[in-house]
Design an enzyme around this catalytic site. Structure first.
Site, PDB file in Angstrom:
ATOM      1  N   GLU A  96     -46.106  54.397  26.415  1.00  0.00           N
ATOM      2  CA  GLU A  96     -44.939  53.586  26.023  1.00  0.00           C
ATOM      3  C   GLU A  96     -45.351  52.134  25.756  1.00  0.00           C
ATOM      4  O   GLU A  96     -44.743  51.451  24.945  1.00  0.00           O
ATOM      5  CB  GLU A  96     -43.894  53.597  27.142  1.00  0.00           C
ATOM      6  CG  GLU A  96     -43.270  54.944  27.384  1.00  0.00           C
ATOM      7  CD  GLU A  96     -42.047  55.176  26.535  1.00  0.00           C
ATOM      8  OE1 GLU A  96     -41.264  54.249  26.374  1.00  0.00           O
ATOM      9  OE2 GLU A  96     -41.912  56.298  26.006  1.00  0.00           O
TER      10      GLU A  96
ATOM     11  N   CYS B 251     -38.575  68.143  24.957  1.00  0.00           N
ATOM     12  CA  CYS B 251     -39.025  67.467  26.184  1.00  0.00           C
ATOM     13  C   CYS B 251     -39.537  68.517  27.182  1.00  0.00           C
ATOM     14  O   CYS B 251     -38.803  69.447  27.540  1.00  0.00           O
ATOM     15  CB  CYS B 251     -37.845  66.710  26.777  1.00  0.00           C
ATOM     16  SG  CYS B 251     -38.191  65.907  28.338  1.00  0.00           S
TER      17      CYS B 251
ATOM     18  N   CYS C  90     -46.750  67.431  28.179  1.00  0.00           N
ATOM     19  CA  CYS C  90     -45.838  66.288  28.122  1.00  0.00           C
ATOM     20  C   CYS C  90     -45.854  65.772  26.688  1.00  0.00           C
ATOM     21  O   CYS C  90     -46.920  65.706  26.063  1.00  0.00           O
ATOM     22  CB  CYS C  90     -46.301  65.190  29.081  1.00  0.00           C
ATOM     23  SG  CYS C  90     -45.373  63.655  28.918  1.00  0.00           S
TER      24      CYS C  90
ATOM     25  N   ASP D 201     -35.239  64.970  23.027  1.00  0.00           N
ATOM     26  CA  ASP D 201     -36.283  64.562  23.980  1.00  0.00           C
ATOM     27  C   ASP D 201     -35.724  63.402  24.801  1.00  0.00           C
ATOM     28  O   ASP D 201     -34.766  62.740  24.391  1.00  0.00           O
ATOM     29  CB  ASP D 201     -37.563  64.118  23.243  1.00  0.00           C
ATOM     30  CG  ASP D 201     -38.672  63.741  24.224  1.00  0.00           C
ATOM     31  OD1 ASP D 201     -38.754  64.357  25.300  1.00  0.00           O
ATOM     32  OD2 ASP D 201     -39.446  62.807  23.934  1.00  0.00           O
ATOM     33  N   SER D 202     -36.357  63.158  25.933  1.00  0.00           N
ATOM     34  CA  SER D 202     -35.945  62.008  26.738  1.00  0.00           C
ATOM     35  C   SER D 202     -36.267  60.701  25.999  1.00  0.00           C
ATOM     36  O   SER D 202     -35.726  59.657  26.340  1.00  0.00           O
ATOM     37  CB  SER D 202     -36.658  62.030  28.089  1.00  0.00           C
ATOM     38  OG  SER D 202     -38.057  62.057  27.888  1.00  0.00           O
TER      39      SER D 202
ATOM     40  N   HIS E 291     -45.753  62.941  25.449  1.00  0.00           N
ATOM     41  CA  HIS E 291     -46.515  61.724  25.156  1.00  0.00           C
ATOM     42  C   HIS E 291     -48.015  61.968  25.026  1.00  0.00           C
ATOM     43  O   HIS E 291     -48.726  61.156  24.440  1.00  0.00           O
ATOM     44  CB  HIS E 291     -46.291  60.685  26.252  1.00  0.00           C
ATOM     45  CG  HIS E 291     -44.953  60.023  26.183  1.00  0.00           C
ATOM     46  ND1 HIS E 291     -43.771  60.713  26.205  1.00  0.00           N
ATOM     47  CD2 HIS E 291     -44.619  58.709  26.083  1.00  0.00           C
ATOM     48  CE1 HIS E 291     -42.768  59.867  26.135  1.00  0.00           C
ATOM     49  NE2 HIS E 291     -43.256  58.642  26.057  1.00  0.00           N
TER      50      HIS E 291
HETATM   51  N1  DGL Z   1     -40.500  63.777  27.425  1.00  0.00           N
HETATM   52  C1  DGL Z   1     -41.066  63.864  28.747  1.00  0.00           C
HETATM   53  C2  DGL Z   1     -41.886  65.163  28.849  1.00  0.00           C
HETATM   54  O1  DGL Z   1     -42.294  65.745  27.867  1.00  0.00           O
HETATM   55  C3  DGL Z   1     -41.962  62.678  29.049  1.00  0.00           C
HETATM   56  C4  DGL Z   1     -41.207  61.378  29.235  1.00  0.00           C
HETATM   57  C5  DGL Z   1     -40.278  61.386  30.430  1.00  0.00           C
HETATM   58  O2  DGL Z   1     -40.750  61.453  31.583  1.00  0.00           O
HETATM   59  O3  DGL Z   1     -39.068  61.321  30.204  1.00  0.00           O
HETATM   60  O4  DGL Z   1     -42.129  65.614  29.949  1.00  0.00           O
END
Ligand code: DGL
Length: 306
Positions: free
Chosen positions: A190, A82, A224, A19-20, A226
């Site tokens: 975050e 992600c 997403c 994931d990012s 988050h």
């Molecule tokens: N992990 C990203 C997503 O699921 C969210 C966080 C980011 O923008 O890097 O889209």
């Protein structure tokens, strides 16, 4: 539909989860009980987060370099947890990798379809319990168990909505889709503001804007990583707006798609997890524990370059 694996892999695999940042830990949380004998390697590219505001080329470059790292660590399969990387770079990653790569978009779309089907079945069985109502409704040609324009509302990052990956997957399954970019939600999560009046107000604004476009939306897909953390706040906001919806989190559906690649584990060996982050280990441990619902002890700092 998700391609079914042709050959099942060892029940004690090494699974790379990417994931990012921290959000993909919600997918790992759902994977742990499904494939308990696995060795998990999780990479959060926290130094380059957010991906959701970046271009397709940059997202693909970051995601492929992250995927290569996990393959070098011995991953038998990669789970791209992600949404943004899955929406914009899944094909690039699949082409660069000799191992199976599972993203979150298709499982999420299929979960939305399953939820809508079960809601329709419930309506049919309620009609069967009330034959007098069903007869009246069947004479009323305008009656339909769901309004014809009822669409799945997808909340996601700007890059994910601009790619229309969710809309394409949902449309291919016969579902109408409305995509709504919610760029402020990732920074608020975050910040740890998951139950905060500012986040509630931001959510209300996004949902009202989305409902202006899709007033009949009955299914809400959290597109997403988050957003699952905001689910209680989202439920409260929907109740305040008097707009009940079925909420779909693609994490569980994605974990089930990954599990379909593996033979059942008969050894009873416990899972092991190793975590890598490309920025502050302390922050990864602090925020990651909230996403995974357990303490993250072993986190390693990794430099993937720019
Ligand atoms: N992990 C990203 C997503 O699921 C969210 C966080 C980011 O923008 O890097 O889209």
């Amino acid at each position: 539909m998700t391609a079914k694996p042709t050959k099942l892999l060892s029940p004690n695999p090494t699974i790379g989860v990417f994931d990012s940042g921290f959000g993909g830990l919600t997918v790992l949380r759902d994977l742990l009980p499904l494939i308990p004998g696995a060795r998990y390697i999780y990479l959060g590219d926290t130094a380059r987060l957010p991906y959701g505001s970046k271009s397709r080329e940059t997202i693909a470059r970051y995601a492929v370099s992250s995927a290569k790292f996990l393959e070098d660590q011995g991953a038998d399969l990669l789970c791209i947890a992600c949404n943004t990387a899955s929406a914009l770079a899944l094909e690039d990653i699949q082409q660069a990798m000799p191992i199976p790569v599972v993203g979150v978009i298709q499982p999420g779309a299929e979960a939305a379809l399953a939820a809508k089907s079960s809601a329709s079945q419930q309506i049919v069985s309620e009609q069967n319990c009330h034959p007098e109502r069903s007869a009246a409704e069947s004479k009323d040609l305008s009656f339909s168990p769901e309004p014809p324009q009822a669409s799945v509302l997808v909340l996601a990052t700007t890059a994910t909505t601009q790619s229309h990956a969710y809309a394409q997957s949902l449309n291919a399954l016969g579902l109408a889709a409305t995509e709504k970019a919610c760029p402020l939600l990732v920074p608020l999560v975050e910040e740890g503001w998951i139950d905060h009046h500012v986040t509630a107000e931001v959510l209300r604004i996004y949902l009202n804007e989305a409902f202006a476009e899709a007033p009949n939306a009955q299914t809400l897909l959290l597109g997403c990583t988050h957003y699952p953390l905001l689910q209680p706040l989202i439920e409260r906001t929907l109740a305040e707006l008097n707009h009940p919806m079925t909420i779909i989190d693609s994490a569980a559906a994605t974990a089930a798609s990954v599990a379909a690649y593996f033979l059942p584990n008969s050894t009873g060996a416990p899972a092991t997890s190793r975590f890598y982050a490309t920025d502050s280990i302390e922050k990864f441990q602090r925020l990651g524990s909230a996403f995974l619902n357990q303490l993250l002890s072993e986190v390693h700092l990794l430099d993937l370059g720019g």
